[in-house]
Design a protein around this motif. Structure first.
Motif, PDB file in Angstrom:
ATOM      1  N   ALA A  56       0.830  -1.209   0.000  1.00 13.99           N
ATOM      2  CA  ALA A  56       0.000   0.000   0.000  1.00 13.99           C
ATOM      3  C   ALA A  56       0.863   1.256   0.000  1.00 13.99           C
ATOM      4  CB  ALA A  56      -0.937  -0.011   1.207  1.00 13.99           C
ATOM      5  N   ARG A  57       1.925   1.242   0.798  1.00 11.87           N
ATOM      6  CA  ARG A  57       2.801   2.421   0.859  1.00 11.87           C
ATOM      7  C   ARG A  57       3.501   2.646  -0.477  1.00 11.87           C
ATOM      8  NH1 ARG A  57       8.038   2.962   1.480  1.00 11.87           N
ATOM      9  NH2 ARG A  57       8.418   0.867   2.314  1.00 11.87           N
ATOM     10  N   LEU A  58       3.967   1.571  -1.120  1.00  9.64           N
ATOM     11  CA  LEU A  58       4.638   1.724  -2.416  1.00  9.64           C
ATOM     12  C   LEU A  58       3.704   2.357  -3.440  1.00  9.64           C
ATOM     13  CD1 LEU A  58       6.555  -1.684  -2.652  1.00  9.64           C
ATOM     14  CD2 LEU A  58       7.529   0.568  -2.176  1.00  9.64           C
ATOM     15  N   ALA A  59       2.436   1.966  -3.412  1.00  6.03           N
ATOM     16  CA  ALA A  59       1.468   2.572  -4.333  1.00  6.03           C
ATOM     17  C   ALA A  59       1.219   4.033  -3.978  1.00  6.03           C
ATOM     18  CB  ALA A  59       0.165   1.786  -4.309  1.00  6.03           C
ATOM     19  N   HIS A  60       0.970   4.303  -2.721  1.00  7.26           N
ATOM     20  CA  HIS A  60       0.665   5.673  -2.290  1.00  7.26           C
ATOM     21  C   HIS A  60       1.838   6.611  -2.533  1.00  7.26           C
ATOM     22  CE1 HIS A  60      -2.715   4.203   0.608  1.00  7.26           C
ATOM     23  NE2 HIS A  60      -3.122   4.276  -0.649  1.00  7.26           N
ATOM     24  N   ASP A  61       3.052   6.132  -2.356  1.00  8.94           N
ATOM     25  CA  ASP A  61       4.225   6.969  -2.607  1.00  8.94           C
ATOM     26  C   ASP A  61       4.284   7.450  -4.051  1.00  8.94           C
ATOM     27  OD1 ASP A  61       5.068   6.725  -0.003  1.00  8.94           O
ATOM     28  OD2 ASP A  61       6.703   5.330  -0.419  1.00  8.94           O
ATOM     29  N   ARG A  62       3.625   6.735  -4.930  1.00  8.04           N
ATOM     30  CA  ARG A  62       3.618   7.086  -6.351  1.00  8.04           C
ATOM     31  C   ARG A  62       2.317   7.755  -6.776  1.00  8.04           C
ATOM     32  NH1 ARG A  62       6.899   3.269  -4.930  1.00  8.04           N
ATOM     33  NH2 ARG A  62       8.810   2.854  -6.109  1.00  8.04           N
ATOM     34  N   GLY A  63       1.492   8.133  -5.800  1.00  2.52           N
ATOM     35  CA  GLY A  63       0.246   8.821  -6.100  1.00  2.52           C
ATOM     36  C   GLY A  63      -0.862   7.921  -6.594  1.00  2.52           C
ATOM     37  N   LEU A  64      -0.700   6.596  -6.437  1.00  2.00           N
ATOM     38  CA  LEU A  64      -1.682   5.631  -6.909  1.00  2.00           C
ATOM     39  C   LEU A  64      -2.591   5.181  -5.780  1.00  2.00           C
ATOM     40  CD1 LEU A  64       0.817   3.428  -8.954  1.00  2.00           C
ATOM     41  CD2 LEU A  64      -0.920   4.935  -9.950  1.00  2.00           C
ATOM     42  N   ALA A  65      -3.878   5.045  -6.060  1.00  5.78           N
ATOM     43  CA  ALA A  65      -4.768   4.367  -5.127  1.00  5.78           C
ATOM     44  C   ALA A  65      -4.445   2.875  -5.155  1.00  5.78           C
ATOM     45  CB  ALA A  65      -6.226   4.603  -5.515  1.00  5.78           C
ATOM     46  N   VAL A  66      -4.858   2.156  -4.121  1.00  2.00           N
ATOM     47  CA  VAL A  66      -4.524   0.734  -4.043  1.00  2.00           C
ATOM     48  C   VAL A  66      -5.671  -0.020  -3.387  1.00  2.00           C
ATOM     49  CG1 VAL A  66      -3.292   1.025  -1.843  1.00  2.00           C
ATOM     50  CG2 VAL A  66      -2.765  -0.939  -3.304  1.00  2.00           C
TER      51      VAL A  66
ATOM     52  N   ASP B 232      -5.499   1.429   5.434  1.00  2.00           N
ATOM     53  CA  ASP B 232      -4.310   1.476   4.586  1.00  2.00           C
ATOM     54  C   ASP B 232      -4.633   1.406   3.101  1.00  2.00           C
ATOM     55  OD1 ASP B 232      -1.948   1.185   6.619  1.00  2.00           O
ATOM     56  OD2 ASP B 232      -3.397  -0.324   7.236  1.00  2.00           O
ATOM     57  N   PHE B 233      -5.856   0.975   2.762  1.00  2.00           N
ATOM     58  CA  PHE B 233      -6.226   0.750   1.367  1.00  2.00           C
ATOM     59  C   PHE B 233      -7.402   1.637   0.978  1.00  2.00           C
ATOM     60  CE2 PHE B 233      -3.661  -2.834   2.412  1.00  2.00           C
ATOM     61  CZ  PHE B 233      -3.066  -3.223   1.222  1.00  2.00           C
ATOM     62  N   ASP B 234      -7.477   1.931  -0.319  1.00  2.00           N
ATOM     63  CA  ASP B 234      -8.465   2.877  -0.835  1.00  2.00           C
ATOM     64  C   ASP B 234      -9.742   2.208  -1.339  1.00  2.00           C
ATOM     65  OD1 ASP B 234      -6.673   5.318  -0.725  1.00  2.00           O
ATOM     66  OD2 ASP B 234      -5.488   3.986  -1.993  1.00  2.00           O
ATOM     67  N   PHE B 235      -9.690   0.923  -1.597  1.00  2.00           N
ATOM     68  CA  PHE B 235     -10.854   0.153  -2.030  1.00  2.00           C
ATOM     69  C   PHE B 235     -10.523  -1.316  -1.830  1.00  2.00           C
ATOM     70  CE2 PHE B 235      -8.177   0.948  -5.730  1.00  2.00           C
ATOM     71  CZ  PHE B 235      -8.098  -0.284  -6.368  1.00  2.00           C
ATOM     72  N   ALA B 236     -11.491  -2.178  -2.108  1.00  4.83           N
ATOM     73  CA  ALA B 236     -11.276  -3.623  -2.010  1.00  4.83           C
ATOM     74  C   ALA B 236     -11.683  -4.282  -3.315  1.00  4.83           C
ATOM     75  CB  ALA B 236     -12.081  -4.214  -0.853  1.00  4.83           C
ATOM     76  N   VAL B 237     -11.032  -5.411  -3.615  1.00  5.69           N
ATOM     77  CA  VAL B 237     -11.406  -6.262  -4.741  1.00  5.69           C
ATOM     78  C   VAL B 237     -11.628  -7.659  -4.179  1.00  5.69           C
ATOM     79  CG1 VAL B 237     -10.734  -7.233  -6.973  1.00  5.69           C
ATOM     80  CG2 VAL B 237     -10.030  -4.901  -6.353  1.00  5.69           C
ATOM     81  N   ASN B 238     -12.788  -8.229  -4.494  1.00  2.00           N
ATOM     82  CA  ASN B 238     -13.123  -9.531  -3.908  1.00  2.00           C
ATOM     83  C   ASN B 238     -13.670 -10.494  -4.941  1.00  2.00           C
ATOM     84  OD1 ASN B 238     -15.556 -11.302  -2.628  1.00  2.00           O
ATOM     85  ND2 ASN B 238     -13.769 -11.256  -1.313  1.00  2.00           N
ATOM     86  N   GLU B 239     -13.294 -11.750  -4.782  1.00  2.00           N
ATOM     87  CA  GLU B 239     -13.826 -12.833  -5.582  1.00  2.00           C
ATOM     88  C   GLU B 239     -14.640 -13.782  -4.703  1.00  2.00           C
ATOM     89  OE1 GLU B 239     -10.496 -13.914  -8.799  1.00  2.00           O
ATOM     90  OE2 GLU B 239      -9.691 -13.668  -6.763  1.00  2.00           O
ATOM     91  N   GLN B 240     -15.871 -14.016  -5.104  1.00  2.00           N
ATOM     92  CA  GLN B 240     -16.718 -15.096  -4.591  1.00  2.00           C
ATOM     93  C   GLN B 240     -17.126 -14.971  -3.122  1.00  2.00           C
ATOM     94  OE1 GLN B 240     -13.835 -18.028  -6.447  1.00  2.00           O
ATOM     95  NE2 GLN B 240     -15.771 -19.087  -6.861  1.00  2.00           N
ATOM     96  N   CYS B 241     -17.239 -13.760  -2.610  1.00  2.76           N
ATOM     97  CA  CYS B 241     -17.687 -13.636  -1.223  1.00  2.76           C
ATOM     98  C   CYS B 241     -19.115 -14.131  -1.051  1.00  2.76           C
ATOM     99  CB  CYS B 241     -17.541 -12.199  -0.715  1.00  2.76           C
ATOM    100  SG  CYS B 241     -18.664 -10.981  -1.453  1.00  2.76           S
ATOM    101  N   ALA B 242     -19.956 -14.015  -2.089  1.00 10.26           N
ATOM    102  CA  ALA B 242     -21.334 -14.497  -1.974  1.00 10.26           C
ATOM    103  C   ALA B 242     -21.371 -16.019  -1.923  1.00 10.26           C
ATOM    104  CB  ALA B 242     -22.174 -13.975  -3.134  1.00 10.26           C
TER     105      ALA B 242
END
Length: 269
Positions: free
Chosen positions: A178-188, A203-213
């Motif tokens: 997360a820090r490496l992304a943020h240091d470059r101005g990127l959301a993660v 620490d994170f700007d969003f989540a990506v999930n597979e198959q939680c349902a």
């Protein structure tokens, strides 16, 4: 004497307020981009996730998630011209033999297969070796103009990696990514790793999930939604009538995809 100081403060107050309004975009003292300059995706945004096949930029959604290595800067720029935000897919927890930088990973950090051909878990304890490699991958995303990063394979501690990984190792490594992304101005985005959401949601700007349902786990993602952060979610095996109502209630950005993650999608209406 006190009255004089108060009067001086009142005279200077408009100038101080003006400086505060115009200086919001300046870099922080540590050189990082200010948080407000990063893309902050909100709950409910529709998205397209395409990691295979010829890229189809015509899907009418505000967010695209595409492979960071496979697509040039021109493809990202084209999506931007179409009004899309673009997420850079990277594997940060597993080695992939087909990537151009595969030879830069020492054999000592390569573990067992993660179940996909040509991929092996990484020893995330070795941040001394992995940080510069992942930093260069983040540079790739930034230099191509991406808005954000989707780092994959972020839950090795819950799998048979060949290394004695603990939850503490995973937290440390995920925060590093997360820090490496943020240091470059990127959301993660936090990919899966549901058990550590309470510790990592800040620490994170969003989540990506597979198959939680499919596994009855979607409620575990609500800390992101409560924080005003998007949850980009896919199912592979359940029909939409089995998960879309719950997704709408939880304010997830959900769709049905095939395992190859090609162009085809069936979003929750």
């Amino acid at each position: 004497m006190r009255r004089g100081r108060v009067r001086l403060l009142l005279l200077l107050l408009p100038l101080l307020l003006l400086a505060g309004c115009t200086g919001g975009g300046d870099p922080a003292p540590d050189g990082r981009e200010p948080e407000s300059s990063r893309w902050q995706p909100e709950p409910g945004l529709a998205w397209q996730w395409q990691l295979s096949g010829k890229l189809d930029p015509s899907v009418d959604v505000p967010v695209y998630d595409i492979d960071g290595f496979d697509h040039p800067a021109s493809a990202v720029a084209d999506l931007h011209r179409r009004g899309r935000k673009v997420i850079c897919y990277l594997s940060t927890g597993a080695w992939e033999e087909f990537r151009p930088d595969a030879g830069e990973f020492p054999e000592s950090v390569l573990g067992r297969s993660n179940g996909w051909k040509g991929e092996r878990w990484l020893d995330i304890r070795r941040t001394d070796l992995l940080e510069p490699l992942m930093g260069r991958r983040m540079d790739l995303c930034r230099d191509k103009g991406f808005d954000a990063v989707e780092p994959d394979n972020m839950d090795g501690y819950r799998n048979r990696t060949g290394f004695p990984l603990t939850a503490a190792h995973q937290l440390r490594y995920n925060r590093l990514i997360a820090r490496l992304a943020h240091d470059r101005g990127l959301a993660v985005g936090l990919k899966n790793d549901l058990g550590q959401i309470p510790e990592l949601v800040r620490d994170f700007d969003f989540a990506v999930n597979e198959q939680c349902a499919q596994y009855d786990e979607c409620a575990k993602l609500t800390p992101f939604v409560r924080a005003g952060k998007a949850v980009f979610h896919v199912e592979y095996e359940l029909p939409t009538n089995r998960f879309c109502a719950e997704s709408r209630r939880l304010k997830l950005s959900s769709m049905l995809k095939k395992y190859d993650l090609g162009v085809w999608r069936e979003p929750c209406a």
